[in-house]
Motif scaffolding. Structure first.
Motif, short mmCIF file in Angstrom:
data_model
loop_
_atom_site.label_atom_id
_atom_site.label_comp_id
_atom_site.label_asym_id
_atom_site.label_seq_id
_atom_site.Cartn_x
_atom_site.Cartn_y
_atom_site.Cartn_z
N LEU B 249 -4.87 31.44 -42.22
CA LEU B 249 -4.23 32.58 -41.58
C LEU B 249 -4.98 32.90 -40.28
O LEU B 249 -6.21 32.98 -40.26
N TYR B 250 -4.21 33.06 -39.21
CA TYR B 250 -4.78 33.38 -37.90
C TYR B 250 -4.40 34.82 -37.55
O TYR B 250 -3.25 35.22 -37.68
N LEU B 251 -5.40 35.59 -37.09
CA LEU B 251 -5.19 36.97 -36.67
C LEU B 251 -5.76 37.13 -35.26
O LEU B 251 -6.91 36.76 -35.00
N THR B 252 -4.94 37.67 -34.36
CA THR B 252 -5.40 37.87 -32.98
C THR B 252 -5.76 39.34 -32.76
O THR B 252 -5.09 40.23 -33.24
N THR B 253 -6.86 39.58 -32.02
CA THR B 253 -7.33 40.96 -31.82
C THR B 253 -7.62 41.23 -30.34
O THR B 253 -7.55 40.31 -29.51
N GLY B 254 -7.94 42.47 -30.01
CA GLY B 254 -8.11 42.85 -28.62
C GLY B 254 -9.40 43.60 -28.36
O GLY B 254 -10.18 43.90 -29.29
N ASP B 255 -9.61 43.97 -27.08
CA ASP B 255 -10.95 44.44 -26.68
C ASP B 255 -11.15 45.95 -26.71
O ASP B 255 -12.26 46.44 -26.40
N ASN B 256 -10.10 46.73 -27.01
CA ASN B 256 -10.25 48.20 -27.13
C ASN B 256 -10.73 48.88 -25.84
O ASN B 256 -11.22 50.01 -25.89
N HIS B 257 -10.69 48.20 -24.70
CA HIS B 257 -11.31 48.73 -23.48
C HIS B 257 -12.82 48.92 -23.69
O HIS B 257 -13.43 49.78 -23.06
N ASN B 258 -13.38 48.18 -24.57
CA ASN B 258 -14.81 48.26 -24.87
C ASN B 258 -15.49 47.03 -24.26
O ASN B 258 -15.21 45.91 -24.67
N PRO B 259 -16.39 47.24 -23.31
CA PRO B 259 -16.96 46.08 -22.59
C PRO B 259 -17.79 45.16 -23.47
O PRO B 259 -17.99 43.98 -23.13
N GLU B 260 -18.29 45.69 -24.56
CA GLU B 260 -19.19 44.89 -25.40
C GLU B 260 -18.44 43.98 -26.39
O GLU B 260 -19.00 43.02 -26.91
N ILE B 261 -17.20 44.29 -26.65
CA ILE B 261 -16.50 43.58 -27.72
C ILE B 261 -16.22 42.11 -27.42
O ILE B 261 -16.48 41.24 -28.27
N PRO B 262 -15.71 41.77 -26.23
CA PRO B 262 -15.25 40.38 -26.06
C PRO B 262 -16.30 39.31 -26.36
O PRO B 262 -16.01 38.31 -27.01
N GLN B 263 -17.52 39.52 -25.87
CA GLN B 263 -18.54 38.49 -26.07
C GLN B 263 -19.45 38.81 -27.26
O GLN B 263 -20.42 38.09 -27.52
N SER B 264 -19.12 39.88 -27.99
CA SER B 264 -19.94 40.25 -29.14
C SER B 264 -19.80 39.22 -30.26
O SER B 264 -18.69 38.80 -30.59
N PRO B 265 -20.91 38.84 -30.88
CA PRO B 265 -20.82 37.88 -31.99
C PRO B 265 -20.34 38.51 -33.29
O PRO B 265 -19.94 37.78 -34.20
N THR B 266 -20.37 39.83 -33.36
CA THR B 266 -20.09 40.47 -34.65
C THR B 266 -18.92 41.45 -34.64
O THR B 266 -18.33 41.71 -35.69
N LEU B 267 -18.63 42.05 -33.48
CA LEU B 267 -17.47 42.95 -33.42
C LEU B 267 -16.21 42.09 -33.36
O LEU B 267 -16.08 41.21 -32.51
N MET B 268 -15.28 42.36 -34.25
CA MET B 268 -14.16 41.41 -34.44
C MET B 268 -12.93 41.70 -33.57
O MET B 268 -11.82 41.24 -33.86
N GLY B 269 -13.11 42.45 -32.49
CA GLY B 269 -12.08 42.53 -31.47
C GLY B 269 -12.21 41.36 -30.52
O GLY B 269 -13.23 40.65 -30.51
N SER B 270 -11.17 41.13 -29.72
CA SER B 270 -11.19 40.04 -28.72
C SER B 270 -11.40 38.68 -29.36
O SER B 270 -11.95 37.78 -28.73
#
Lengths: 140, 489
Positions: B249-270
């Motif tokens: 199962l594939y789930l796509t997520t987004g960045d919440n306008h949060n600068p830390e999320i996209p490259q974060s290893p643990t936050l599951m946005g982006s």
């Protein structure tokens, strides 16, 4: 034979005058005089109304054209909004005008202000009035 | 390089310069190939507003479709016509004729659909919940969000706000045996709130769902407004859920306008998560060291479309660009999408509320390539190994939100092509661009050979979801409240 002018000494004439005067009074009391003027007023009113209606219709038509160009994609064909774009249905003209004027002035209102500022920046006062007339009269 | 057109193997190809708007390019191609009937309904309306012209290129030039780059486009029109464009009517490009019907209307912001083999169609509405359209035509309201009535199974923790709410839906490949369905929605069960991927069991009579299991409960949600375009709570949740041909199962997520999320290893946005039916990471996932093992790819902005190549099974995503550059990207296991909107890096200084995602000049229009240079969707300087998109919508941001492949002989020349739904934005002089693009991929499946705008048999809309049904038709979900069925003739 000359027709005799009504004479106060002529009982008949007096009587007729009296009847006329009485009728005049009755007419004034009953508003008949106003009713007698009504066709003229109605005609003038109708002309004004037609003029206003035409102007209004013109605003609405122009507003619709602009709405279909700029607004329908997010607010929808029925003005109910969609996704994160709010409804415009049910808003009165002054609300629409005030909001569009605010956006045109590049003043923040809500989270979608950036896109609304962009779309409103070229609107003239007439455009805004037309949009307000169309939205308020079409989407109840 | 000046724009030019040529005819190769009977197909018109327009080599567009960066000055030529994509909608005008596709309109030109369709116009030259089919005349006015090759344009979509809106474009035809624009044409009808203009006085009669002497040639189709003139029609186009005067139609308002070519507001930008008109000089370049005129040269292109001239070149294309000199190359014998009328003969292209037999070329096969955009020749698929579609019939159209409305499956459902008057919905409230429908978001996604999922089919069973018999045509049973589950669908979500952003602020209402999950329902099902039975083959008989009956609609059953299954899972209701807070504030709704009439749904068999209430779920009061599920809510909508801004872009958030009930989004993607997918049925289990083994539905006939396990009757499982998967739904992605925003929930206030935890604080701060999150987006959750829930698994349910559908009752035998399709009137209710039960056995809720939140197999992913930690996709971040934007709790508070920020100083950004679309800056309200609930921004950028991704939201598409699809089963891959690999059984995950594939789930796509987004960045919440949060600068830390996209490259974060643990936050599951982006991210694009690849998991099993219980939410466990696919063992084959290979994200960088220290990343959450559910990560298939990371460094995305806001992915709302994912599909799989019909021959090799490779996942391909489409995502929204920030005032520029919608992207289509072939995913690589463990790959980085290259989105990093942090301030004070990559040549940037401070940004509003520490998020550079719409900078510079976030509230006004400006050249999209200058934007892209300042805040790239895929920052190949900072991340040289990032996944390179195969299509960038000619640098425009018009909201590419959904994608699927058309398969089956009924699609003729379009059998095996990828379709992309664009919702339209219209910011800062960008054409709205509401449309469905038909992308012909290269033989390697890693490049785009051609893009044609689908000639729609109905008005375009904000195409939120595209799904091919079991009958081979394309189902198009439009934000305004309609689910269309497009069938090739």
């Amino acid at each position: 034979m000359e027709k005799a002018a009504p004479d106060s000494n002529d009982p008949g004439a007096k009587g007729r005058e009296s009847r006329f005067a009485s009728a005049d009074r009755a007419a004034r009391e009953s508003g008949e005089e106003d009713r007698m003027k009504m066709p003229l007023m109605l005609a003038a009113g109708a002309a004004l109304a037609m003029s206003l209606t035409h102007a209004r219709a013109g605003e609405v038509v122009a507003g619709e054209e602009r709405y279909l160009e700029n607004c329908v994609n997010c607010h929808g064909k029925t003005g109910k909004g969609m996704a994160s774009f709010p409804a415009v249905a049910g808003r009165d003209p002054s609300y629409i005008s005030e909001r569009l004027t605010t956006y045109r002035a590049k003043e923040m209102v809500g989270p979608n202000s950036a896109i609304m500022m962009s779309l409103a920046e070229d609107l003239s006062d007439e455009d805004i009035a037309n949009l307000a007339a169309y939205i308020a009269s079409t989407f109840q | 390089v000046p724009p030019f057109a040529d005819v190769t193997f009977g197909k018109l190809r327009i080599w567009s310069s960066e000055q030529v708007p994509y909608d005008a390019v596709t309109a030109l191609k369709n116009l030259l190939t089919h005349g006015a009937s090759g344009l979509n309904v809106r474009q035809q309306q624009q044409l009808r507003k203009q006085p009669a012209q002497r040639n189709p290129g003139g029609d186009l030039m005067n139609s308002g479709l070519c507001r930008r780059g008109s000089t370049s486009l005129f040269a292109m029109v001239t070149a294309a016509m000199a190359l014998g464009a009328p003969a292209l009517a037999q070329s096969g490009m955009n020749t698929t004729s579609l019939s159209h019907s409305v499956v459902l209307s008057d919905l409230e912001s429908p978001w996604d659909v999922a089919f069973l083999d018999d045509g049973t169609m589950f669908f979500t509405e952003k602020c209402k919940g999950l329902s099902v359209l039975m083959p008989s035509g009956e609609v059953n309201a299954l899972l209701g969000m807070t504030g709704t009535d009439g749904y068999a199974t209430p779920a009061d923790d599920l809510f909508c706000e801004g872009q958030a709410g009930m989004m993607g839906v997918a049925v289990d490949p083994a539905f006939a045996e396990n009757r499982r369905i998967y739904v992605y929605s925003t929930s206030n069960m935890s604080d701060p709130h999150t987006n959750r991927l829930m698994r349910f069991v559908v009752s035998d009579d399709f009137t209710s769902v039960s056995d809720r299991t939140d197999i992913v409960d930690d996709v971040p949600y934007k709790m508070a407004a920020s100083d950004h375009p679309f800056g309200g709570p609930g921004a950028h949740n991704g939201g598409r859920v699809r089963w891959g041909p690999d059984g995950y199962l594939y789930l796509t997520t987004g960045d919440n306008h949060n600068p830390e999320i996209p490259q974060s290893p643990t936050l599951m946005g982006s991210k694009v998560l690849r998991i099993d039916a219980d939410g466990n990471a696919a063992p084959e996932n290979s994200p960088p060291e220290g990343f959450d093992p559910r990560t298939y790819t990371y460094g995305h902005r806001n992915v709302q479309g994912i599909t799989f190549h019909p021959e090799n099974g490779t996942p391909i995503v489409v995502e929204h660009g920030p005032w520029h550059t919608d992207e289509t990207t072939v995913l690589v296991n463990g790959g980085n999408g290259g989105w990093d909107p942090r301030p004070n890096m990559a040549g940037r200084d401070d940004c509003p509320d520490d998020y550079c995602g719409y900078s510079p000049n976030q509230m006004d229009g400006m050249n999209r390539f200058e934007r892209a240079a300042f805040m790239p969707m895929t920052d190949l300087e900072t991340y040289p190994d990032a996944m390179v998109p195969i299509w960038e919508n000619n640098g425009w941001s018009q909201g590419s939100a959904s994608t699927t492949f058309l398969t089956g002989e009924q699609w003729g020349d379009w059998d095996g092509t990828m379709v992309v739904g664009l919702m339209g934005i219209g910011f800062g002089g960008t054409a709205f661009g509401m449309r469905i693009d038909v992308m012909e991929l290269g033989d390697d499946g890693m490049s785009v050979a051609d893009v044609t705008e689908m000639t729609l048999p109905m008005e375009p809309g904000r195409f939120r979801s595209l799904v091919q049904g079991p009958d081979g038709s394309l189902y198009a979900v439009v934000d305004e409240g309609t689910i269309h069925k497009l069938t090739p003739n």
